[in-house]
Design a protein around this motif. Structure first.
Motif, PDB file in Angstrom:
ATOM      1  N   GLU A  48      22.980  50.577  -5.833  1.00 38.61           N
ATOM      2  CA  GLU A  48      24.347  51.027  -5.577  1.00 38.61           C
ATOM      3  C   GLU A  48      25.342  50.312  -6.493  1.00 38.61           C
ATOM      4  O   GLU A  48      26.265  50.928  -7.032  1.00 38.61           O
ATOM      5  N   GLU A  49      25.121  49.008  -6.682  1.00 37.06           N
ATOM      6  CA  GLU A  49      26.010  48.250  -7.570  1.00 37.06           C
ATOM      7  C   GLU A  49      25.867  48.716  -9.015  1.00 37.06           C
ATOM      8  O   GLU A  49      26.854  48.842  -9.740  1.00 37.06           O
ATOM      9  N   ILE A  50      24.643  48.935  -9.428  1.00 39.93           N
ATOM     10  CA  ILE A  50      24.402  49.439 -10.791  1.00 39.93           C
ATOM     11  C   ILE A  50      25.127  50.764 -10.990  1.00 39.93           C
ATOM     12  O   ILE A  50      25.776  50.991 -12.016  1.00 39.93           O
ATOM     13  N   ASP A  51      25.041  51.631  -9.996  1.00 40.22           N
ATOM     14  CA  ASP A  51      25.694  52.942 -10.088  1.00 40.22           C
ATOM     15  C   ASP A  51      27.213  52.793 -10.139  1.00 40.22           C
ATOM     16  O   ASP A  51      27.891  53.485 -10.905  1.00 40.22           O
ATOM     17  N   ARG A  52      27.756  51.864  -9.336  1.00 38.81           N
ATOM     18  CA  ARG A  52      29.198  51.640  -9.340  1.00 38.81           C
ATOM     19  C   ARG A  52      29.677  51.161 -10.711  1.00 38.81           C
ATOM     20  O   ARG A  52      30.678  51.650 -11.248  1.00 38.81           O
ATOM     21  N   LYS A  53      28.958  50.212 -11.286  1.00 38.98           N
ATOM     22  CA  LYS A  53      29.341  49.690 -12.599  1.00 38.98           C
ATOM     23  C   LYS A  53      29.226  50.775 -13.679  1.00 38.98           C
ATOM     24  O   LYS A  53      30.044  50.839 -14.590  1.00 38.98           O
ATOM     25  N   HIS A  54      28.211  51.604 -13.534  1.00 38.08           N
ATOM     26  CA  HIS A  54      28.033  52.714 -14.479  1.00 38.08           C
ATOM     27  C   HIS A  54      29.216  53.673 -14.394  1.00 38.08           C
ATOM     28  O   HIS A  54      29.738  54.133 -15.415  1.00 38.08           O
ATOM     29  N   GLN A  55      29.657  53.980 -13.176  1.00 39.13           N
ATOM     30  CA  GLN A  55      30.828  54.852 -12.990  1.00 39.13           C
ATOM     31  C   GLN A  55      32.071  54.247 -13.622  1.00 39.13           C
ATOM     32  O   GLN A  55      32.844  54.929 -14.303  1.00 39.13           O
TER      33      GLN A  55
END
Length: 391
Positions: free
Chosen positions: A236-243
């Motif tokens: 989830e954190e990886i996805d947030r940073k990607h966004q």
């Protein structure tokens, strides 16, 4: 109009004063007040012509306040009693005493100020001190609005979620007033150029939804069904940073970096690399995000702010996956390939919106610079709120 006479309380290194200048509202700071001697040195260096009172606010009498004849208060009271990672002592914390003194003085002034702007940490909005503030200004006849805002909503690649209150002495409600609500975005003002900040509402809302977690981003270990990836962060954190990195309404970090930096001064030492490798929040110059810089930056690693990967062609995931079962010396050698460094004080000041001419006296140490910046505010956010309040 007549220039506003502004009283700057808890003046620190002058973030409010810089914001006032950026707002282009005709104004004069009649006095700045702070008890921090190091911060006062920086303030005097940047504003040599402003009256600076190096004394405790609770030591200033009603008569002394009246003599200053101000019609606007800008203030950023101590945040430690309200921060989420502190003891949350609220009114029982002695560091709140000076602000309680201000609230006691305010209704007794010969002439009430027309405008008030206050900044503090997220958490202040649920404190008893905030309740007393609201009760006091309502009884004085102020109309007010509260906000939780971050520089990301102005296209700045730094998460720094903060509480703000703006208040105006008038009988009519503010045109954007939302009673009982803490707004997560700036209201529109008619005089603003529609393209000035190049942010659309949908993207701002996206930032808003993830913001409460970003200022204290510690890359926590995952729990439950979340998957641990190559670092101690969840999918989830990886996805947030990607966004965040794909949000084109936010500038890249490279726009805020110094051209020439002495790597020897800012490179992460080997012991820190090894100990905190899995906890570091690593960003590249092309990233559109960074975590909140705190007063411990440069001295501590975990949770104090992002670090910069200057070897941009090195793949971070490949480096981390190669660390398994290596002896410590080889792990350090691998991690050193990333050329990780701290952001310089000047770069953090740039992200906080301080103007190019802002500087520190030579006798201020690097550790003191980081500490002062970590306690400061974002100039651009405050400047926009001042414009909204006064226009």
């Amino acid at each position: 109009m007549e220039p506003l006479r502004v009283l700057e309380l808890y003046s620190g290194i002058g973030g409010m004063h810089h914001a006032l200048r950026e707002s282009h509202i005709p104004a004069q700071v009649v006095a700045a007040i702070d008890v921090n001697t190091v911060a006062n040195e920086v303030y005097k260096y940047n504003f040599p012509d402003t009256q600076l009172l190096a004394k405790t606010i609770e030591g200033i009498t009603l008569e002394e306040f009246d003599k200053l004849s101000f019609n606007m208060i800008l203030m950023s009271p101590p945040c430690q009693p309200f921060t989420r990672i502190g003891l949350q002592g609220d009114m029982t914390d002695r560091r709140t005493n000076s602000f309680l003194h201000v609230l006691d003085i305010l209704p007794r002034l010969q002439k009430l100020p027309r405008y008030i702007l206050l900044e503090n940490v997220k958490g202040f909005e649920v404190s008893s001190t905030r309740d007393l503030l609201i009760e006091t200004i309502e009884n004085c006849g102020f109309r007010y609005q509260e906000f939780l805002l971050s520089p990301t909503s102005l296209g700045i690649p730094n998460s720094r979620l903060r509480y703000f209150l703006i208040a105006k002495l008038q009988s009519e409600p503010l045109p954007f007033q939302a009673p009982g609500q803490v707004l997560m975005d700036f209201p529109k003002i008619e005089s603003e150029h529609p393209q000035k900040y190049a942010i659309d509402a949908e993207n701002r809302n996206n930032v808003k939804k993830i913001e409460p977690n970003t200022c204290f981003d510690r890359n926590p270990q995952c729990s439950g069904k979340d998957t641990i990836l190559f670092k101690l962060e969840t999918a989830e954190e990886i996805d947030r940073k990607h966004q965040q990195n794909n949000d084109l309404t936010v500038q890249m970090l490279k726009d805020f970096l110094e051209d020439e930096v002495d790597m020897n001064l800012y490179i992460l030492p080997p012991k820190s690399l090894l100990r905190y490798a899995l906890l570091l929040d690593i960003v590249k110059p092309t990233c559109r995000r960074s975590t909140c810089f705190t007063k411990g930056y440069g001295s501590y690693v975990e949770g104090t702010g992002s670090v910069l990967q200057t070897a941009e062609d090195v793949q971070i995931e490949a480096i981390y996956k190669s660390l398994t079962n290596l002896p410590q010396e080889e792990q350090i050698a691998k991690l050193s390939m990333l050329k990780l460094r701290y952001f310089t004080p000047k770069e953090i000041a740039n992200l906080l919106g301080f103007p190019p001419e802002f500087g520190f006296p030579k006798k201020i140490t690097m550790k003191q610079c980081y500490r002062l910046l970590g306690n400061s505010l974002n100039v651009h956010v405050v400047a926009k709120l001042i414009k909204i309040l006064c226009e």
